[in-house]
Design an enzyme around this catalytic site. Structure first.
Site: not given
Ligand SMILES: Nc1ncnc2c1ncn2[C@@H]1O[C@H](COP(=O)(O)OP(=O)(O)OP(=O)(O)O)[C@@H](O)[C@H]1O
Ligand SMILES: *[C@@H]1O[C@H](CO)[C@@H](O)[C@H](O)[C@H]1NC(C)=O
Ligand SMILES: *[C@@H]1O[C@H](CO)[C@@H](O)[C@H](O)[C@H]1NC(C)=O
Ligand SMILES: *[C@@H]1O[C@H](CO)[C@@H](O)[C@H](O)[C@H]1NC(C)=O
Ligand SMILES: *[C@@H]1O[C@H](CO)[C@@H](O)[C@H](O)[C@H]1NC(C)=O
Ligand SMILES: *[C@@H]1O[C@H](CO)[C@@H](O)[C@H](O)[C@H]1NC(C)=O
Ligand SMILES: *[C@@H]1O[C@H](CO)[C@@H](O)[C@H](O)[C@H]1NC(C)=O
Ligand SMILES: *[C@@H]1O[C@H](CO)[C@@H](O)[C@H](O)[C@H]1NC(C)=O
Ligand SMILES: *[C@@H]1O[C@H](CO)[C@@H](O)[C@H](O)[C@H]1NC(C)=O
Length: 815
Positions: A579, A582-587, A601, A702
């Site tokens: 999907l 993010g900074g710490f991994g793939v969703v 995640k 954030d």
């Molecule tokens: N619950 C969810 N449903 C659908 N898509 C999601 C969901 N959570 C995250 N995503 C997708 O995954 C991507 C990365 O999400 P995430 O918020 O986990 O990044 P992150 O690791 O928190 O980044 P950072 O910590 O640097 O802000 C998002 O841009 C979004 O498109």
């Protein structure tokens, strides 16, 4: 041009034809007699056509006049009429002739064409080409004509004296061609669908009889040009949408019939109108005329003009002095329609923007932020009790009248953010005088009427503001303005509810009972409103007992989900299911066996480090405690060796940032204003909930569009609690951090400067998100020039002028 060449070609062919062939008017007349029905009895093909009733010939038997008015004729006119080269007059008015009006462009002698009151179906668009000596053309009352416009090339018909085309299905604007039609005296275009303004070239024209009344949609703009129509005697403009004041018509000395009823005229009836020497017939009712009721001479036939207007009294007589002064003030800004509708009656103390003291003296006039344009009337100086005069945030031009310095009770004068120029008068020290945001103040710009751009310094601010306002606001501009107001309202609402809540929450306790056992479980604080009621409910869930809460969280009875399940539902973490990153991994996307869609995640061992581990723990500890409609729900987690996985509810529409900034690439629709408002409200509710937890406040740290996720209904939820901080935001306490967390562009200045973190950082970040929603621009946009790349700084600049603010709104979707 093409018409000219076509015209030339036609002429050439006609000339060739005329020289080669001896014309036979008899053949044409025979054709005409068969195409018309019920022709007069004398129209026998055996008889000489020159002797037919209504036909006149010259000595060489060429037809010069066809005069068939009121003959109950039907049928059509034949195209062959274009061969009657000696024809001077074609008069067929008041019959039932139908079909197309034939092209008569070869008839160089044609002077009169009278077609009114028939049933013609169309008038060729090049009909007037070649008719250079045409003097009279009438086609009124042909209601079945195909819609047609007044052609620009009508200027070629330089001899035109009379043009009657009322009730003839004309559409479009009146072209500005009358300086070329120096012989035109009678122009009747009533009962059509003409729109737009009176053309400037009416001024100085020879028009005597002007009838433009009863347009379907209505002509608009002011009547100013009428004052320059020096020959005019009859002016019918009723039942249109004209606005502004009646001009000084004192130079229209022959005017006797002036029909102005049923428009949107404002302002005082000029004294010069009442004293017009020839005036015999006038209507004025159903406008928004202001000031004293005019008193016409008894010989003048007038309508019941006292009614359906905004006169101060119902009969002639002077208005109250304060009313007179304020009408003068309104006059200096062109008698805006909004004031003409609300400033009625003879008591200025009841009017909008005006406040009086106990003795009914005006003490406050507040015109702030009304897009008024015009000058500041020196008549303000007659309001001797005036204490506060707020004219800020409009489009006032000209100088600040020095008469204002004589106001004995003036305490505050605010003219900030206009386009004023010239010297600033010197006020007594008791007057609080604000005049910032006027780039030309101190400069003499009395010469330059429109081009405020001469000064290089005042960039950005109010420079462009004077432009758009003069045209008024468009419909979509209005919508945007309303939406902005709504959003600001929401912000203010949130601020208030939050601060009220912070005050009250230790005081107001409500008992809550478990619906099943009936046992009192907890005392929680509420301030009313559904979202708080909801938060109390959620709190119950989390405070009852933490393992009990976990049971609610995940169907398996345990938030700990096995890695095998997660592998299975994500197709072994396949690429297709990604999907986002993010900074710490793939969703990844997945679907549980019961059909629940999830987002997994996956934080990978290498990348994570201790920071990531902390984020993981923080996220679990927060999300197991908080649950809210507008916070993304954590469904479970998984620890597998070095791997940490979090399972969330799936948000099918992705992030807010995708919808705001990447909708073009993703080929989705831009967010509507309604959606933007509802997203702002959702985020506000989610954040408010975080603040309102009784035991502890969570600080997201954030908050940004990238961490706001959208469901299929485009309702929003706040996600990503990896940076959440548990803050004792009570009684002014705060926690101090050595390391900043968050994203540039969204960091509250006091946090960025001191590291002090309170729930107020949300207020700031939320404000930035609102700005992004309004403008469709990123908080930090490196692709923009430096002075505009920081949204907050730029937005502050923009806020000064409503004009610019409206322009700054996201134009991709104007609902
Ligand atoms: N619950 C969810 N449903 C659908 N898509 C999601 C969901 N959570 C995250 N995503 C997708 O995954 C991507 C990365 O999400 P995430 O918020 O986990 O990044 P992150 O690791 O928190 O980044 P950072 O910590 O640097 O802000 C998002 O841009 C979004 O498109
Ligand atoms: C005008 O012409 C239309 C058809 O174009 C016809 O239906 C109508 O009856 C005519 N009206 C008159 C008054 O002749
Ligand atoms: C008049 O013309 C305008 C456009 O110029 C159009 O929108 C409107 O529908 C027309 N009104 C009627 C009644 O034909
Ligand atoms: C009337 O005409 C005179 C002379 O041209 C001019 O000076 C004056 O300004 C005009 N008045 C108005 C009201 O236009
Ligand atoms: C006044 O105008 C009306 C219509 O607007 C007209 O019928 C009437 O003949 C006019 N009267 C005079 C005296 O001009
Ligand atoms: C304001 O006062 C001045 C001087 O008394 C007077 O000439 C003027 O007519 C007044 N203006 C209005 C609009 O009452
Ligand atoms: C004057 O108006 C400006 C712009 O709205 C505002 O910032 C300022 O505070 C006002 N001044 C006073 C004294 O009210
Ligand atoms: C006004 O315009 C004239 C001619 O355009 C110019 O000579 C004059 O200097 C200008 N005055 C000011 C104060 O700008
Ligand atoms: C100002 O108005 C003029 C004339 O209507 C127009 O050409 C120009 O684009 C406008 N400028 C702005 C900034 O809206």
């Amino acid at each position: 041009m093409s018409y000219h060449s076509r015209h030339f070609l036609q002429l050439t062919i006609t000339l060739l034809f005329l020289t080669a062939v001896k014309s036979d008017d008899g053949a044409v007349m025979t054709k005409l007699s068969t195409s018309l029905t019920q022709t007069p009895s004398s129209w026998s093909t055996n008889a000489d056509y020159c002797k037919w009733e209504g036909i006149t010939c010259d000595s060489s038997k060429r037809v010069t006049v066809i005069s068939l008015a009121d003959k109950k004729l039907s049928g059509t006119l034949v195209p062959d009429l274009n061969e009657l080269s000696q024809l001077k007059t074609l008069a067929v008015q008041r019959n039932s002739i139908s079909g197309e009006v034939p092209i008569l462009s070869s008839l160089g002698n044609l002077q009169k064409v009278l077609l009114d009151s028939n049933n013609f179906t169309s008038l060729p668009s090049n009909f007037f080409a070649g008719l250079t000596i045409l003097k009279v053309f009438t086609v009124s009352d042909n209601i079945n004509l195909a819609p047609w416009g007044l052609p620009d090339y009508l200027t070629d018909v330089t001899n035109l004296q009379t043009f009657h085309a009322s009730n003839a299905n004309i559409v479009g604007t009146i072209p500005d061609i009358f300086s070329g039609l120096t012989n035109l005296q009678n122009l009747r275009l009533s009962y059509n669908n003409l729109t737009g303004e009176l053309p400037r070239s009416f001024g100085g024209s020879s028009i005597q009889n002007l009838q433009l009344n009863n347009q379907k949609q209505g002509l608009s703009g002011t009547l100013d040009v009428v004052s320059l129509m020096l020959q005019v005697s009859q002016v019918w403009l009723q039942a249109n949408s004209f606005s502004g004041a009646i001009p000084d018509l004192s130079n229209c000395s022959t005017l006797f019939d002036l029909q102005l009823r049923d428009n949107q005229l404002t302002g005082l009836v000029p004294a010069s109108l009442v004293s017009l020497p020839k005036l015999a017939n006038i209507t004025l009712h159903n406008n928004k005329l202001q000031g004293p009721v005019p008193e016409f001479k008894s010989a003048v036939k007038v309508d019941k003009y006292q009614i359906k207007n905004s006169f101060c009294l119902s009969k002639p007589g002077p208005c109250d002095p304060q009313v007179s002064v304020l009408l003068d003030v309104a006059g200096a800004i062109g008698y805006p329609y909004s004031l003409a509708t609300s400033w009625t009656g003879n008591d200025a103390c009841k009017w909008n923007y005006v406040v009086c003291d106990n003795s009914n003296k005006v003490t406050i006039v507040n015109f702030a932020k009304h897009m008024f344009s015009g000058t500041i009337s020196p008549a303000f100086a007659n309001l001797t009790s005036l204490r506060t005069l707020s004219l800020n945030d409009n489009n006032f031009v000209g100088t600040i009248p020095k008469e204002l310095t004589s106001l004995p009770n003036l305490q505050s004068l605010n003219v900030s953010n206009n386009d004023l120029s010239g010297d600033t008068p010197v006020f007594p020290p008791t007057v609080k005088f604000s005049f910032g945001g006027n780039p030309n103040i101190g400069k003499d710009v009395s010469n330059t009427s429109g081009s405020g751009s001469g000064s290089g310094s005042g960039s950005g601010n109010a420079g462009g503001g004077s432009n758009g306002s003069k045209k008024g606001s468009s419909g979509s501009g209005m919508v945007i303005r309303i939406v902005i107001s709504v959003i600001f309202f929401v912000v203010i609402l949130l601020f208030f509810s939050y601060y009220c809540y912070a005050k009250k929450r230790n005081q107001k306790l409500v008992k809550v009972e478990d619906p099943e056992s009936g046992k009192e479980i907890v005392k929680a604080s509420v301030i009313g409103g559904s979202s708080n009621a909801y938060s109390v409910g959620t709190e119950l869930q989390s405070r009852g007992s933490s393992d009990h809460a976990a049971m609610h969280v995940f169907e398996g009875g345990n938030v700990n989900i096995s890695i095998d399940v997660l592998r299975q539902v994500t197709d072994n973490f396949s690429e297709e299911n990604i999907l986002g990153r993010g900074g710490f991994g793939v969703v990844y996307k997945g679907e549980l066996h019961d059909g629940t869609k999830i987002a997994v995640k996956r934080m990978e061992a290498g990348v994570m480090g201790t920071k990531g581990l902390k984020g993981f723990q923080a996220e679990i500890s927060v999300l197991t405690k908080v649950r809210h409609r507008h916070l993304v729900a954590l469904l479970g987690y998984c620890v597998n060796g070095n791997e940490r996985l979090l399972v969330y509810e799936y948000m099918p529409q992705g992030t807010l940032s995708q919808h705001l900034f990447e909708f073009r690439e993703l080929k989705t629709n831009p967010l509507s204003w309604k959606q933007r408002v509802s997203i702002a409200l959702d985020v506000g509710r989610g954040v408010e909930y975080l603040h309102s937890l009784a035991q502890q406040s969570f600080i997201h740290r954030d908050l940004k569009p990238y961490n706001i996720l959208l469901g299929d209904d485009m309702r929003a939820k706040v996600a990503d609690f990896g940076l959440v901080k548990n803050a004792p935001d009570r009684d002014g306490k705060f926690s101090v951090e050595s390391r900043l967390a968050g994203t540039f562009g969204y960091l509250a200045p006091e946090y960025a400067a001191t590291g002090r973190v309170t729930t107020k950082v949300h207020v700031y970040a939320f404000g930035v998100v609102l700005m992004e929603l309004i403008t469709g621009r990123k908080a930090l946009d490196e692709t923009m020039p430096e002075d505009r790349s920081h949204l907050v700084a730029w937005f502050r600049k923009v806020l000064i002028s409503r004009e610019i603010l409206v322009k700054a709104t996201d134009q991709t979707n104007c609902l």
